[in-house]
Scaffold this active site. Sequence first.
Site, mmCIF file in Angstrom:
data_model
loop_
_atom_site.group_PDB
_atom_site.id
_atom_site.type_symbol
_atom_site.label_atom_id
_atom_site.label_comp_id
_atom_site.label_asym_id
_atom_site.label_seq_id
_atom_site.Cartn_x
_atom_site.Cartn_y
_atom_site.Cartn_z
ATOM 1 N N GLN A 174 46.439 34.044 51.586
ATOM 2 C CA GLN A 174 46.030 32.647 51.427
ATOM 3 C C GLN A 174 47.193 31.698 51.706
ATOM 4 O O GLN A 174 46.991 30.611 52.258
ATOM 5 C CB GLN A 174 45.480 32.448 50.017
ATOM 6 C CG GLN A 174 44.165 33.171 49.790
ATOM 7 C CD GLN A 174 43.756 33.231 48.317
ATOM 8 O OE1 GLN A 174 44.610 33.184 47.422
ATOM 9 N NE2 GLN A 174 42.467 33.344 48.058
ATOM 10 N N HIS A 194 58.738 27.809 43.082
ATOM 11 C CA HIS A 194 57.317 27.871 42.718
ATOM 12 C C HIS A 194 56.510 28.531 43.830
ATOM 13 O O HIS A 194 55.700 29.432 43.563
ATOM 14 C CB HIS A 194 56.781 26.474 42.437
ATOM 15 C CG HIS A 194 55.308 26.447 42.173
ATOM 16 N ND1 HIS A 194 54.747 26.852 40.980
ATOM 17 C CD2 HIS A 194 54.258 26.089 42.977
ATOM 18 C CE1 HIS A 194 53.432 26.743 41.047
ATOM 19 N NE2 HIS A 194 53.110 26.288 42.249
ATOM 20 N N CYS A 246 40.560 29.215 45.035
ATOM 21 C CA CYS A 246 39.699 28.999 43.866
ATOM 22 C C CYS A 246 40.521 28.785 42.602
ATOM 23 O O CYS A 246 40.011 28.243 41.622
ATOM 24 C CB CYS A 246 38.732 30.161 43.683
ATOM 25 S SG CYS A 246 39.555 31.765 43.454
ATOM 26 N N GLY A 300 24.675 42.865 45.072
ATOM 27 C CA GLY A 300 25.231 41.532 44.878
ATOM 28 C C GLY A 300 26.052 41.119 46.086
ATOM 29 O O GLY A 300 26.496 41.957 46.880
ATOM 30 N N ALA A 301 26.247 39.803 46.228
ATOM 31 C CA ALA A 301 26.992 39.308 47.380
ATOM 32 C C ALA A 301 27.917 38.152 46.999
ATOM 33 O O ALA A 301 28.285 37.341 47.838
ATOM 34 C CB ALA A 301 26.027 38.858 48.495
#
Length: 438
Positions: free
Chosen positions: A117, A96, A50, A184-185
């Site tokens: 990730q 990097h 994201c 919440g989800a």
Amino acid sequence: MGVTVVGVSHATAPIAVRERLVYDADEVAPALRVLHERPGVREAVLLSTCNRTELYVVADEGTPVQEAVLALFGERLGEPVGTHAFVHHDKHAVAHLFRVASGMDSMILGEAQIHGQVRRAWELGRAFSGAVLNRLFQTALLVGSRVRTETALGRGAASVSSAAVKLARQIFGSLTGRRAMVLGAGEMAELALECLMSEGVRAAVVANRSYERAAELAARHGAVAVHYDACWNGLADIDVLLCSTSAPHPVVTAARLRQALRSRGGRPLCVLDIALPRDVEPAVGQLDHVYLYDLDDLRAVATASLERRRQELPSAEQVVADETQRFWEWVAGLSAVPVLTEMRAQMDGLRERELAQMLRRLPALSEADRATIEHFSRTLMNKFLHHPTVRLRAAAANGRGLGVVDAARYLFALGESADHAPAADGADDPAAPRPEER
């Protein structure tokens, strides 16, 4: 051959751009295939989260990698990426990725999610990676682990979710065996649920207006989903209530909690409100045995932890620098050794041919003299090749890229057929002396 990374991240592009460049798992292979089919591209791995989308590419010298990746991104974005993109080459590209895998380039400094990730990106791209990127991503995971274990960069609550869990831990001492409910989800709710479960919460309940989303989230983390309208009946049994809905007004009211408190027997209830707009009425914080924390409270905890993490950056940067140099020396050796071997073989073949031609002109030489001359020819060749050999290794490893290796291939005509290689005796050189002039 060189290593290049082209990408966008939270540091270079707004969320409106980043969200359109996110690749789902089933989209990674087709994107890599398009890039891999371009001439000169040897290996490629795509890292997409994201907060960043980055393509790591190994290609032959002169391959327009930057242009190819920007075209791929531009096609997906529907417009040129422009100044939102960044590009790093060779040692800078390696460093990097090491910084990314260590959480040093994350929106929340030192966050640990990026490590997994990076591993996932490598696994998804294994069909298009090779010796260099496999080693690069393996080393990046090692660097990330080293930074987390050898420095305090990842310690302390630096995200809103981890800060919330830290505050809850201060109330109960330990969350092991406690019961929690998450309203919440979304992404923040999931991060918070992960933090709670990692702290030993025995049972977690997820409630959301969309029961299907609540069920999906609960299934991923071993929790239990309940329908939103039924969750209020469970307030009497929980220790931690974490709220992260998208409701435009408070959903947890003082009246609602007051009724549940009657059957709790004075047990403390920690209410963590990480929603904006807030999910919990401020009056809830005035109820007996209720500890309410909102985003302002949580950000204060996170900010204090971030300052401590920033103090660890020099130590983390040293780990990255050391591992970058070590990796690049390996890459240099990987590319330079075959060139050096071929160069020496070619020069030795030339030496042998010239020596044989000279010895035929001097038939009266004794065997001892012949051996002396041959030894001299070998020694002279080794001295001629010593500095090129040392400098070729050093130049390939000092951050200027692997173009020096390709230059050596060109200058010594390595890898060319005998028909295309320059004549050894200079016959094709108009300035070379003719046989009768020697």
